[in-house]
Design a protein around this motif. Structure first.
Motif, PDB file in Angstrom:
ATOM      1  N   ASP A 234       0.804  -1.222   0.000  1.00  0.00           N
ATOM      2  CA  ASP A 234       0.000   0.000   0.000  1.00  0.00           C
ATOM      3  C   ASP A 234       0.840   1.276   0.000  1.00  0.00           C
ATOM      4  O   ASP A 234       0.371   2.318  -0.420  1.00  0.00           O
ATOM      5  N   GLU A 235       2.092   1.228   0.496  1.00  0.00           N
ATOM      6  CA  GLU A 235       3.003   2.366   0.520  1.00  0.00           C
ATOM      7  C   GLU A 235       2.385   3.589   1.209  1.00  0.00           C
ATOM      8  O   GLU A 235       2.075   4.597   0.587  1.00  0.00           O
ATOM      9  N   PRO A 236       2.155   3.535   2.539  1.00  0.00           N
ATOM     10  CA  PRO A 236       1.629   4.701   3.253  1.00  0.00           C
ATOM     11  C   PRO A 236       2.682   5.794   3.386  1.00  0.00           C
ATOM     12  O   PRO A 236       3.863   5.595   3.097  1.00  0.00           O
ATOM     13  N   GLU A 237       2.219   6.957   3.854  1.00  0.00           N
ATOM     14  CA  GLU A 237       3.119   8.109   3.973  1.00  0.00           C
ATOM     15  C   GLU A 237       3.942   7.988   5.251  1.00  0.00           C
ATOM     16  O   GLU A 237       3.693   8.682   6.241  1.00  0.00           O
ATOM     17  N   LEU A 238       4.901   7.135   5.257  1.00  0.00           N
ATOM     18  CA  LEU A 238       5.809   6.939   6.400  1.00  0.00           C
ATOM     19  C   LEU A 238       7.218   6.742   5.865  1.00  0.00           C
ATOM     20  O   LEU A 238       7.399   6.235   4.756  1.00  0.00           O
ATOM     21  N   PRO A 239       8.246   7.145   6.627  1.00  0.00           N
ATOM     22  CA  PRO A 239       9.614   6.804   6.211  1.00  0.00           C
ATOM     23  C   PRO A 239       9.777   5.300   6.099  1.00  0.00           C
ATOM     24  O   PRO A 239       9.178   4.540   6.876  1.00  0.00           O
TER      25      PRO A 239
ATOM     26  N   ILE B  56      10.687   3.374   9.374  1.00  0.00           N
ATOM     27  CA  ILE B  56       9.598   3.207  10.344  1.00  0.00           C
ATOM     28  C   ILE B  56       8.579   2.194   9.829  1.00  0.00           C
ATOM     29  O   ILE B  56       8.091   1.335  10.580  1.00  0.00           O
ATOM     30  N   LEU B  57       8.255   2.286   8.541  1.00  0.00           N
ATOM     31  CA  LEU B  57       7.312   1.330   7.958  1.00  0.00           C
ATOM     32  C   LEU B  57       7.858  -0.096   8.027  1.00  0.00           C
ATOM     33  O   LEU B  57       7.134  -1.043   8.349  1.00  0.00           O
ATOM     34  N   GLY B  58       9.151  -0.251   7.731  1.00  0.00           N
ATOM     35  CA  GLY B  58       9.754  -1.588   7.835  1.00  0.00           C
ATOM     36  C   GLY B  58       9.726  -2.113   9.259  1.00  0.00           C
ATOM     37  O   GLY B  58       9.485  -3.317   9.487  1.00  0.00           O
ATOM     38  N   MET B  59       9.965  -1.247  10.234  1.00  0.00           N
ATOM     39  CA  MET B  59       9.907  -1.679  11.639  1.00  0.00           C
ATOM     40  C   MET B  59       8.497  -2.123  12.008  1.00  0.00           C
ATOM     41  O   MET B  59       8.314  -3.150  12.680  1.00  0.00           O
ATOM     42  N   LYS B  60       7.486  -1.378  11.560  1.00  0.00           N
ATOM     43  CA  LYS B  60       6.104  -1.758  11.867  1.00  0.00           C
ATOM     44  C   LYS B  60       5.741  -3.093  11.215  1.00  0.00           C
ATOM     45  O   LYS B  60       5.036  -3.918  11.815  1.00  0.00           O
ATOM     46  N   LEU B  61       6.208  -3.296   9.995  1.00  0.00           N
ATOM     47  CA  LEU B  61       5.937  -4.583   9.333  1.00  0.00           C
ATOM     48  C   LEU B  61       6.618  -5.729  10.085  1.00  0.00           C
ATOM     49  O   LEU B  61       6.029  -6.803  10.255  1.00  0.00           O
ATOM     50  N   ALA B  62       7.855  -5.513  10.521  1.00  0.00           N
ATOM     51  CA  ALA B  62       8.560  -6.559  11.269  1.00  0.00           C
ATOM     52  C   ALA B  62       7.862  -6.851  12.587  1.00  0.00           C
ATOM     53  O   ALA B  62       7.746  -8.017  13.004  1.00  0.00           O
TER      54      ALA B  62
END
Length: 513
Positions: A369-374, A377-383
């Protein structure tokens, strides 16, 4: 008369004979009956004797079994009695030991109480002597006890602070010298032990064909085939004077690969028309998704990473078709993982966790989806979503200093990411800025209601927007084209001009059954 007398005599003789025969038969039957009765009585006696013998044998057998059971019970009872006696003896011994211990404890308690009384008396004597000495020292020095304590503590504190500062300075200076040497040594060893190729990615692919006649078939009548292929894949297909070659232009490597594979299958099959193109592109997308999953699985096997969530494994496979500043993201992540493993081994840290964090550090660049996040940070949330450990999640999120580093893996991942990206030939800034601008163009169009797909073509000089015919009429399509162009003009920076084309296609489909 003679005949009558003869007949009567004959009748009488016959009657007498019958009576004699009857008497004889009765005597014979009687003798047979007596013989049968005697035989039956003899058989009954034998059966009776057999039954009596069997009963005696059964009785003896039951008697033996009962005697055996009684003997077994007696043995069990005897063993239980012996065990009980032994336990009773051991308990008696333990009780005697406890009694002896209690007596010794009581005697020791008395001795301790006596010693405590002696100590208390001595303590009182020492306190009196101490107080006497304190009074004498106070008289001599002219200071009270509290004042003397205060001066002594201040003196000792100042001396300790001075010594500590000097010691800390020496330790810090020595640590800096050793740390710089060790850091340089580890970085140099890591770079020397990892050999990778230059990983410049392009946004153009060349598709080779056997003859120029195939170009006409690919273009189709009035260009319908090439338009259908561009609409289905979102890739700009350039057919120019280059002999035996067609150029596929798109910033998205996944789309470009889908177009290449679909075009290869269409050319091999020979059937090229719009319906066939849509079918082949759909199948190619499915096969490419399977290939992406397989690429992620092979990458994890090659690096020795186990237990990775299937969704994270799929994202690792998608890295193959994503570039970062012109550097292939999967090659970059593999390189960072190997560098992290080497550095972690040199520093005595967890090698597997370091390799895992290195592979996943840029996972935020390939979400669906590519949200508006660095991306960090997005990779950390996915992990975190897929149950990765805390040190791995922190290393992913902190490799660009968006969050605070809380584990030793975080600086290792940051350093290895910088090493992989800074080596000569690894990255190209121009390609990354170009791809970013193209993505912004497409995202701008997708933000409007009724927009189905958007494709930036001709190096970002044209934006084609596919809309849903049920939601957008012809008048609204014209308005949408103007609104999108104004938004691009006000919010984006780009060279030249951008042509916005809104395409509204109405399809009527029915089935003959």
């Amino acid at each position: 008369m003679d005949v009558v007398s003869i007949i009567i005599g004959v009748v009488i003789g016959v009657v007498i004979g019958a009576i004699i025969v009857f008497i004889l038969q009765k005597s014979v039957l009687k003798s047979k009956t007596e013989g049968i009765l005697k035989e039956a009585e003899a058989e009954g006696e034998s059966l009776k004797k057999d039954k009596i013998i069997q009963a005696k044998e059964k009785f003896l057998q039951l008697k033996d079994e009962h005697e055996k059971a009684v003997r077994n019970r007696e043995r069990n009872l005897q063993s239980l009695e012996d065990k009980t006696k032994s336990k009773e003896k051991s308990l008696n011994h333990k009780i005697e030991d406890l009694n002896r211990k209690n007596k010794s404890v009581e005697s020791q308690k008395k001795n301790v109480e006596d010693q405590l009384e002696v100590l208390e008396s001595k303590k009182a004597e020492i306190a009196k002597v101490h107080q006497k000495q304190v009074n004498e020292l106070s008289k001599i020095s002219g200071l009270s006890v509290d004042e003397a304590k205060k001066q002594l503590m201040e003196t000792l504190t100042d001396e300790a602070r001075t010594d500590a500062m000097a010691h800390i300075k020496e330790v810090v200076d020595e640590a800096k010298i050793n740390a710089n040497k060790e850091a340089k040594k580890i970085v140099v060893q890591s770079i020397q032990r990892v050999a990778t190729e230059q990983a410049i990615e392009n946004s153009v692919s060349v598709f080779n064909i056997e003859s120029d006649e195939m170009k006409g078939r690919i273009i189709g009548r009035e260009g319908r085939n090439i338009r259908a292929l561009e609409a289905a894949t979102g890739v700009e297909i350039i057919v120019d004077d280059t002999p035996e070659a067609i150029i596929l232009s798109c910033f998205d490597s996944v789309r470009r690969e889908i177009a290449r594979l679909a075009l290869h299958q269409l050319v091999s099959d020979g059937r090229i028309h719009p319906a066939r193109i849509e079918e082949v592109v759909s199948k190619t997308k499915k096969s490419l998704d399977e290939e992406i999953i397989e690429t992620g699985r092979r990458t994890c096997i090659d690096l020795g990473i186990h237990g990775l969530h299937p969704e994270l494994m799929r994202m690792v496979g998608r890295m193959k078709y994503r570039s970062s500043y012109g550097q292939n993201l999967l090659q970059h992540s593999r390189e960072v993982a190997n560098l992290c493993a080497i550095m972690a081994a040199e520093l005595g840290l967890n090698v597997k966790a370091a390799k895992r964090a290195g592979l996943l550090h840029d996972i935020g660049k390939v979400p669906d989806d590519e949200p508006e996040l660095p991306h960090a940070i997005l990779g950390m949330k996915l992990a975190e979503k897929y149950k990765e450990k805390g040190d791995v999640c922190n290393a992913i999120g902190a490799h660009h200093d968006e969050i605070e580093m809380t584990s030793l893996l975080s600086p290792i991942v940051q350093v290895c990411d910088a090493i992989s990206g800074a080596r000569p030939g690894a990255r190209r800034e121009i390609a990354e800025s170009y791809i970013k601008r193209i993505k912004e163009l497409e995202t701008t169009a997708l933000g409007f209601d009724g927009v189905l797909k958007s494709y930036a073509i001709q190096a970002g000089r044209e934006l084609r927007v596919m809309v849903e015919a049920e939601k957008v009429n012809d008048q609204r399509a014209d308005e949408l084209s103007f609104i999108i162009s104004q938004k691009i003009q006000n919010e984006m920076t780009y060279p030249g001009q951008v042509k916005v084309t809104v395409i509204r296609e109405k399809r009527a489909v029915h089935y003959a059954k």
